[in-house]
Design an enzyme around this catalytic site. Sequence first.
Site, short mmCIF file in Angstrom:
data_model
loop_
_atom_site.label_atom_id
_atom_site.label_comp_id
_atom_site.label_asym_id
_atom_site.label_seq_id
_atom_site.Cartn_x
_atom_site.Cartn_y
_atom_site.Cartn_z
N GLN A 22 0.83 -1.21 0.00
CA GLN A 22 0.00 0.00 0.00
C GLN A 22 0.86 1.26 0.00
O GLN A 22 0.47 2.28 -0.57
CB GLN A 22 -0.95 -0.02 1.20
CG GLN A 22 -1.96 -1.15 1.17
CD GLN A 22 -2.74 -1.20 -0.14
OE1 GLN A 22 -3.48 -0.29 -0.48
NE2 GLN A 22 -2.57 -2.29 -0.89
N HIS B 129 1.66 3.09 -3.37
CA HIS B 129 0.68 3.92 -4.08
C HIS B 129 1.11 5.37 -4.13
O HIS B 129 0.97 6.04 -5.15
CB HIS B 129 -0.69 3.85 -3.38
CG HIS B 129 -1.52 2.68 -3.78
ND1 HIS B 129 -2.22 2.64 -4.96
CD2 HIS B 129 -1.79 1.52 -3.16
CE1 HIS B 129 -2.88 1.51 -5.06
NE2 HIS B 129 -2.64 0.80 -3.97
N GLU C 290 -9.06 2.36 6.17
CA GLU C 290 -9.62 2.01 4.86
C GLU C 290 -9.55 0.49 4.69
O GLU C 290 -10.54 -0.16 4.40
CB GLU C 290 -8.82 2.72 3.76
CG GLU C 290 -9.26 2.34 2.35
CD GLU C 290 -8.31 2.86 1.29
OE1 GLU C 290 -8.73 2.92 0.12
OE2 GLU C 290 -7.14 3.17 1.61
N HIS C 291 -8.35 -0.05 4.82
CA HIS C 291 -8.14 -1.50 4.75
C HIS C 291 -7.66 -1.98 6.11
O HIS C 291 -6.68 -1.46 6.65
CB HIS C 291 -7.06 -1.86 3.73
CG HIS C 291 -7.26 -1.31 2.37
ND1 HIS C 291 -6.60 -0.19 1.88
CD2 HIS C 291 -8.07 -1.74 1.36
CE1 HIS C 291 -6.97 0.05 0.65
NE2 HIS C 291 -7.87 -0.87 0.29
N ASP D 216 -7.79 -5.53 -3.81
CA ASP D 216 -7.57 -4.52 -4.85
C ASP D 216 -7.97 -5.02 -6.23
O ASP D 216 -8.29 -4.22 -7.11
CB ASP D 216 -6.09 -4.11 -4.87
CG ASP D 216 -5.73 -3.16 -3.74
OD1 ASP D 216 -6.64 -2.53 -3.17
OD2 ASP D 216 -4.53 -3.05 -3.42
N HIS E 186 -52.73 20.11 9.61
CA HIS E 186 -52.41 18.71 9.32
C HIS E 186 -53.63 17.83 9.60
O HIS E 186 -54.00 16.97 8.80
CB HIS E 186 -51.23 18.24 10.18
CG HIS E 186 -49.89 18.71 9.70
ND1 HIS E 186 -49.57 20.03 9.60
CD2 HIS E 186 -48.79 18.01 9.32
CE1 HIS E 186 -48.32 20.15 9.17
NE2 HIS E 186 -47.82 18.93 8.98
#
Length: 436
Positions: A263, A266, A332-333, A366, A425
Amino acid sequence: MIRIIDLRGQTPSRSDLARLVPRAATDVSVAHAAAAELVEEVRSGGLGALQRQAERFDGVVPGSVRVSADDIRAAVAALEPQVRLALDEAIARVRRATAAQVPPPARTELGDGAVVEQRWQPVERVGLYVPGGKAVYPSSVVMNVVPAQTAGVGSIALVSPPQRDFGGQVHPTILGAAGLLGIDEVYAMGGAGAIGALAHGVAEIGLEPVQVITGPGNVYVAAAKRVVRGTAGIDSEAGPTEILVIADGSADPGFVAADLVSQAEHDELAAAVLVTDSAELADRVIDELRSVAASTTHAERVGISLGGPQSAIILVDDLATAAAVSDAYGPEHLEIQTADPDATLASIHNAGAIFLGAYSPVSLGDYLAGSNHVLPTGGQSRFSSGLGAYTFLRPQQVVRYGREALEAVARDIRSLSDAENLPAHGDAVAVRFAQG
């Protein structure tokens, strides 16, 4: 090299953990003003603004922002056979897993002639962002398009940055993936300006505004999604990627190190975090990282990521504390590599996607797990979810009452409307039963 945060012997509160967990120095709020300016430039300046931003940020002006159908077909034909096979398999797996995310309609009968129906209605038009900076992401085409199609969205526009190496066109592998999925509306545009174009439309190139914008990107893309929220819906502010690994002494340090590096490659802002109750494992992972990080293709990028404030090895007393740290972080992961992954999972509440055991690495998710890799970052998994068919669906309740069913609750409606000092109403019900 990666830093150590030692929480052993401490009992930090939830607010303490929120302060102690590692975060990137640059977050979405820092980029907000710049993104807002870029979005406004496109809203008011249209095609000209997009071209100026492409020259400024991508180093190339596309000859045609709208990609032709012929170019998409050519990109499909030019796909390397093994890549095409892998994309076909990924598409099939994501379709099967995503189908489970479409709820069936439901009908609730509350009495004779008193029915509430629940239906899930897709939005009509969506815009899907596929990044194209430091890497090529045909997998993100799959992860964006398949949920929208599964939800029943009828109109899909896909955008991706123009590539200087390909004459200002979208990367051909991204185009090929789009073509495999039947997408014929593709634009060569990227960054915050592309998000603005999707939200507001660009008449000169026939781009109509969309209702929902999804897809990952850099911090400026994430900030632009925050800017346009309200004009269009968004999935989440998916910025630089994150991985958090909970591991104990049973974990393989080579596996853990490889997953952290996977990761970190990236982006320099990518976050790699290990939380463990084993000091011995931590030491062995550091040794592995020195070797793996130095020999990987993107060694410089990985080194910056691992050495940044967003990455750390966190030492804790036990796995219960490790779970609390992870929940405060909201990864995230999340990988769980412990002797009993399911027992650890039982204490987890917040994560975009969870990968259990030594043979469920994030890399699987992924590409070919069947799960979606477009996930909330920056702690947003504490309150939002990853991309799915439900992102493009709106729950709607349809109310069907007959005369007798309404009459049966008329007195209660009057009581409540009078209690709220909203007598009209009650009158709107009473008038239906007035005589003469």
